[in-house]
Design an enzyme around this catalytic site. Sequence first.
Site, PDB file in Angstrom:
ATOM      1  N   CYS A   1       0.821  -1.082  -0.001  1.00  0.00           N
ATOM      2  CA  CYS A   1       0.016  -0.013   0.064  1.00  0.00           C
ATOM      3  C   CYS A   1       0.651   1.281   0.092  1.00  0.00           C
ATOM      4  CB  CYS A   1      -0.936   0.047   1.131  1.00  0.00           C
ATOM      5  SG  CYS A   1      -2.118   1.482   1.463  1.00  0.00           S
TER       6      CYS A   1
ATOM      7  N   CYS B   1      -0.622   4.194   2.017  1.00  0.00           N
ATOM      8  CA  CYS B   1      -0.581   4.079   3.409  1.00  0.00           C
ATOM      9  C   CYS B   1       1.056   4.265   3.805  1.00  0.00           C
ATOM     10  CB  CYS B   1      -0.717   2.502   3.866  1.00  0.00           C
ATOM     11  SG  CYS B   1      -2.274   1.771   3.192  1.00  0.00           S
ATOM     12  N   ASP B   2       2.087   3.666   3.254  1.00  0.00           N
ATOM     13  CA  ASP B   2       3.517   3.584   3.657  1.00  0.00           C
ATOM     14  C   ASP B   2       4.266   4.636   2.771  1.00  0.00           C
ATOM     15  OD1 ASP B   2       2.645   1.912   5.312  1.00  0.00           O
ATOM     16  OD2 ASP B   2       2.870   0.054   4.043  1.00  0.00           O
TER      17      ASP B   2
END
Length: 322
Positions: free
Chosen positions: A136, A139-140
Amino acid sequence: MTTHTTRMLILGSGPAGLSAAIYGARAGMKPILVQGIQPGGQLTTTTDVENYPGFRNVIQGPWLMEEMAAQAEHVGTTLVYDTIVEVDLSQRPFRLVGDGGDVYLGDVLIVATGAQAKWLGLDSEEAMKGKGVSACATCDGFFYRGKKVAVIGGGNTAVEEALYLTNHSDDVTLIHRRDSLRAEKILQDRLFANPKIRVVWNKEVRNFYGAGKPEALTTLELADTKTGQISSLAADGAFVAIGHHPATELFRGHLKLDDDGYIEVEKGSTKTSVAGVFACGDVMDKIYRQAITAAGTGCMAALDAERFLAEADFEKLAEAAE
Ligand code: FAD
Ligand code: NAP
């Protein structure tokens, strides 16, 4: 342990489940919707959404899903934070069990459990998850500001993730196992026009290597899919974006699944192999897999379920189940 009883039980809080809930609630079904471990579904893992109709400006995936959930609640859906771990479709009402032991009874069941990210399946990938390997970027990606990153895959997700990562990094490599992308042309055009991204064709990842204490990703070992030649690529972050698995393990042996594990539905409807169970969204659709198609089939599932509730002879169904 609580027993929750409803005419319409819905599993999944992505666009499919929430759209089914909006239609079901407006028809007076008082649905109960079990949200699962990812409230809001896959769109909560992305940022810009610009192809969901009704918004002239770009909207954010998590915001869209918050709005859908609020709308579903506003018209009369009960949203529950739980994950279903057991199903029994042989008795009526259907009986499902949540991971804390709560029991859910529904006259009809709408399955909208969506899909989950696929991984390459390498031991080193498993070992390096959370140490530089992720599925992701939205997300990261932030953790790799100013660093070298790689994205693996050639579909819309991979291209979007590569483009997104250019917000954080000037050195993004897209690794694809073939010599052409599967992604939509508009995304490909953006990718090829972006000077921060280079594409490495005909390569697959053989290994992820890390170093240091705490260990962090440093290198990807690549193999040429045509010649077999081995090469390496330096990267601090690697994002696997090779598609998704339908979340149907729970239904194996209960509902008819196709060879890839997707729930089979009757052509032109959302009816599954069990009368009174309907499926919608990515869990039954391996062709379109879009928020709008998930929402569309969610609407269909609620309408199919309402029709079933109006017409079904429950005494006969209960007798047949005994
Ligand atoms: P999902 O969104 O996958 O939701 C599944 C739900 O089921 C989740 O809430 C989960 O918690 C729940 N669940 C699973 N198992 C259980 C269980 N056992 N018990 C209870 N609940 C359970 N599409 C677009 O149209 N536009 C885009 O811009 C776009 N961008 C995307 C970006 C990314 C990074 C990704 C991965 C996808 C993108 N898509 C986009 C595709 C879109 O997100 C999906 O098609 C859509 O979310 C599918 O909706 P769904 O409701 O079927 O399933
Ligand atoms: P996808 O379309 O299935 O693409 C997966 C990609 O990963 C393919 O290029 C595939 O290669 C590659 N791949 C698969 N297994 C691999 C492996 N083991 N090793 C290396 N590469 C591998 O998946 P997706 O990109 O996640 O998209 C899923 C759905 O969501 C699609 O319908 C997509 O349109 C939708 N989506 C839409 C948007 C949007 O509309 N903006 C954004 C994201 C996703 P091959 O090409 O060689 O098969």
